[in-house]
Design a protein around this motif. Sequence first.
Motif, mmCIF file in Angstrom:
data_model
loop_
_atom_site.group_PDB
_atom_site.id
_atom_site.type_symbol
_atom_site.label_atom_id
_atom_site.label_comp_id
_atom_site.label_asym_id
_atom_site.label_seq_id
_atom_site.Cartn_x
_atom_site.Cartn_y
_atom_site.Cartn_z
ATOM 1 N N SER A 2 1.059 8.366 10.577
ATOM 2 C CA SER A 2 1.355 6.973 10.247
ATOM 3 C C SER A 2 0.606 6.493 8.999
ATOM 4 N N ASN A 3 1.326 5.976 8.017
ATOM 5 C CA ASN A 3 0.676 5.442 6.814
ATOM 6 C C ASN A 3 -0.168 4.222 7.168
ATOM 7 N N TYR A 4 0.366 3.385 8.079
ATOM 8 C CA TYR A 4 -0.415 2.234 8.542
ATOM 9 C C TYR A 4 -1.682 2.715 9.247
ATOM 10 N N GLY A 50 4.669 0.380 1.188
ATOM 11 C CA GLY A 50 5.819 0.806 0.382
ATOM 12 C C GLY A 50 6.773 1.664 1.195
ATOM 13 N N ASP A 51 6.215 2.374 2.156
ATOM 14 C CA ASP A 51 7.060 3.185 3.035
ATOM 15 C C ASP A 51 6.276 3.581 4.280
ATOM 16 N N GLU A 52 7.009 4.067 5.256
ATOM 17 C CA GLU A 52 6.374 4.475 6.513
ATOM 18 C C GLU A 52 7.173 5.587 7.173
ATOM 19 N N ARG A 53 6.463 6.398 7.898
ATOM 20 C CA ARG A 53 7.115 7.461 8.671
ATOM 21 C C ARG A 53 7.560 6.870 10.010
ATOM 22 N N ALA A 54 8.639 7.457 10.591
ATOM 23 C CA ALA A 54 9.172 6.925 11.857
ATOM 24 C C ALA A 54 8.327 7.419 13.031
ATOM 25 N N GLY A 113 8.575 15.038 -7.209
ATOM 26 C CA GLY A 113 8.883 13.831 -7.983
ATOM 27 C C GLY A 113 9.292 12.654 -7.123
ATOM 28 N N HIS A 114 9.214 12.815 -5.781
ATOM 29 C CA HIS A 114 9.543 11.653 -4.939
ATOM 30 C C HIS A 114 8.405 10.640 -4.982
ATOM 31 N N THR A 115 8.723 9.380 -4.686
ATOM 32 C CA THR A 115 7.710 8.353 -4.555
ATOM 33 C C THR A 115 8.125 7.419 -3.428
ATOM 34 N N ALA A 116 7.182 6.759 -2.771
ATOM 35 C CA ALA A 116 7.475 6.064 -1.528
ATOM 36 C C ALA A 116 8.314 7.040 -0.698
ATOM 37 N N SER A 117 9.435 6.614 -0.113
ATOM 38 C CA SER A 117 10.308 7.596 0.532
ATOM 39 C C SER A 117 11.632 7.678 -0.200
ATOM 40 N N LEU A 120 0.833 -1.199 0.000
ATOM 41 C CA LEU A 120 0.000 0.000 0.000
ATOM 42 C C LEU A 120 0.867 1.249 0.000
ATOM 43 N N SER A 121 0.284 2.341 -0.509
ATOM 44 C CA SER A 121 1.006 3.611 -0.529
ATOM 45 C C SER A 121 0.623 4.445 0.679
ATOM 46 N N GLY A 122 1.499 5.344 1.023
ATOM 47 C CA GLY A 122 1.193 6.312 2.077
ATOM 48 C C GLY A 122 0.691 7.604 1.444
ATOM 49 N N GLY A 123 0.665 8.673 2.255
ATOM 50 C CA GLY A 123 0.201 9.956 1.749
ATOM 51 C C GLY A 123 -1.316 10.029 1.749
ATOM 52 N N SER A 124 -1.865 11.130 1.236
ATOM 53 C CA SER A 124 -3.318 11.355 1.294
ATOM 54 C C SER A 124 -4.071 10.788 0.089
ATOM 55 N N THR A 125 -3.445 10.751 -1.093
ATOM 56 C CA THR A 125 -4.176 10.377 -2.308
ATOM 57 C C THR A 125 -4.825 8.996 -2.237
ATOM 58 N N PRO A 126 -4.149 7.941 -1.719
ATOM 59 C CA PRO A 126 -4.783 6.609 -1.744
ATOM 60 C C PRO A 126 -5.926 6.430 -0.752
ATOM 61 N N LEU A 155 1.663 3.409 -5.449
ATOM 62 C CA LEU A 155 2.592 4.503 -5.153
ATOM 63 C C LEU A 155 1.895 5.838 -5.359
ATOM 64 N N GLY A 156 2.395 6.838 -4.650
ATOM 65 C CA GLY A 156 1.975 8.208 -4.890
ATOM 66 C C GLY A 156 3.150 8.945 -5.507
ATOM 67 N N MET A 157 2.998 10.235 -5.696
ATOM 68 C CA MET A 157 4.096 11.060 -6.217
ATOM 69 C C MET A 157 3.998 12.430 -5.582
ATOM 70 N N GLY A 158 5.119 12.912 -5.048
ATOM 71 C CA GLY A 158 5.141 14.243 -4.450
ATOM 72 C C GLY A 158 5.371 15.297 -5.529
ATOM 73 N N ARG A 194 13.303 10.608 9.669
ATOM 74 C CA ARG A 194 13.651 9.268 9.167
ATOM 75 C C ARG A 194 12.413 8.631 8.570
ATOM 76 N N ARG A 195 12.628 7.757 7.625
ATOM 77 C CA ARG A 195 11.535 7.002 6.994
ATOM 78 C C ARG A 195 12.005 5.566 6.815
ATOM 79 N N MET A 196 11.093 4.682 6.548
ATOM 80 C CA MET A 196 11.438 3.325 6.109
ATOM 81 C C MET A 196 10.791 3.151 4.753
ATOM 82 N N GLU A 204 -1.449 20.632 -8.252
ATOM 83 C CA GLU A 204 -0.074 20.885 -7.781
ATOM 84 C C GLU A 204 0.901 19.822 -8.264
ATOM 85 N N LYS A 205 0.349 18.742 -8.832
ATOM 86 C CA LYS A 205 1.233 17.682 -9.341
ATOM 87 C C LYS A 205 1.405 17.756 -10.869
ATOM 88 N N ALA A 206 0.689 18.658 -11.532
ATOM 89 C CA ALA A 206 0.641 18.652 -13.003
ATOM 90 C C ALA A 206 2.011 18.844 -13.659
HETATM 91 C C1 6PG Z 1 4.401 9.065 2.106
HETATM 92 C C2 6PG Z 1 4.246 8.519 0.741
HETATM 93 C C3 6PG Z 1 4.685 9.536 -0.295
HETATM 94 C C4 6PG Z 1 3.398 10.026 -0.928
HETATM 95 C C5 6PG Z 1 3.634 11.317 -1.702
HETATM 96 C C6 6PG Z 1 2.339 11.882 -2.221
HETATM 97 O O1 6PG Z 1 4.605 8.314 3.046
HETATM 98 O O2 6PG Z 1 4.249 10.274 2.227
HETATM 99 O O3 6PG Z 1 4.534 7.287 0.524
HETATM 100 O O4 6PG Z 1 5.537 9.041 -1.246
HETATM 101 O O5 6PG Z 1 2.874 9.045 -1.775
HETATM 102 O O6 6PG Z 1 4.233 12.228 -0.817
HETATM 103 O O7 6PG Z 1 1.568 12.231 -1.115
HETATM 104 P P1 6PG Z 1 0.076 12.785 -1.281
HETATM 105 O O8 6PG Z 1 -0.722 11.667 -1.845
HETATM 106 O O9 6PG Z 1 -0.347 13.143 0.099
HETATM 107 O O10 6PG Z 1 0.134 13.950 -2.215
#
Ligand code: 6PG
Length: 278
Positions: free
Chosen positions: A98-100, A86-90, A164-168, A54-60, A158-161, A194-196, A217-219
């Motif tokens: 927490s993404n979880y 895919g990643d997690e905050r410490a 251009g970052h993805t996961a961490s 699973l992805s973190g962040g707000s989009t999923p 995955l998401g995308m910041g 820190r991230r994992m 903002e991602k365009a």
């Molecule tokens: C995280 C994510 C990160 C996320 C992007 C997009 O833990 O933050 O894994 O890679 O997918 O930052 O985040 P948004 O969906 O909130 O724009």
Amino acid sequence: MGDTGANLNLLPREVLPGVLVCPNAEELARAAARRFVDWAWQSIARDGQFHVALSGGSTPQALYRVLASQEFRGQIDWPRLHLFWGDERAVPPDDPESNYGNARRELLVRVPIPGANVHRMEAEDPNLGRAAHHYEELLRRYLSLDDRGFPVFHLVLLGMGPDGHTASLFPGSRLLRETSRWVSTPNVAKLGKRRMTLTLPVLDAARRVVFLVAGSEKAATLREVLLGHPEPPLPAQMVQPRNGERIFLVDEAAAALLGAAAPSAAAAQPPAKPKGRT
Ligand code: 6PG
């Protein structure tokens, strides 16, 4: 299932190979949920299980809510799913960061998935290196390995910041040159945190990688990732499944800069892989 039964006016349209544009974020979540159901059945029919990162962040989160909805949760054989991240905050699992924790609130407590099938990253562990090692052991226990010895997910979300970052995996990180470790614990300078995170070789070993990208903002970044050749490449660009499929499910706002400039399908070649990565 695919898009069968979906409102024809709201169906995703393919603007570039593997790039599907949905009218808005809600339809993006529904299009993703319909495909999640299909991919679950396909993987369970072939391998008996469905292994998802699973992805973190707000989009999923909208996707997680739709999957947990009355309409969708009965269509998934939850005891055959294994969920990873895919990643997690410490932070601890009950922390709002927490993404979880977010997935638990939006999905896990609403669907009949056995607790033993939920494999969170214990990134609150003060010894993050040990936690990363444990997570590698977990992946080794549940996932098959590809011809290079990397664990194979059926699906990685995955998401995308905006950077251009993805996961961490953040721009400029040495981690982007990682070739052997499965899980890493970067200290993300720009966040001071820190991230994992799963590493690129693991993302590239997946059967299917799906980016969920929404919002204006991602365009500009999405255009760069799909049509640009920045040097060095952006992390989201560097995810190139070796024996799998890469899909971008995006909304109109995020795709706003793709339209006119979108070259014909043939011309839209993925950017060159960074030196040293075959
Ligand atoms: C995280 C994510 C990160 C996320 C992007 C997009 O833990 O933050 O894994 O890679 O997918 O930052 O985040 P948004 O969906 O909130 O724009």
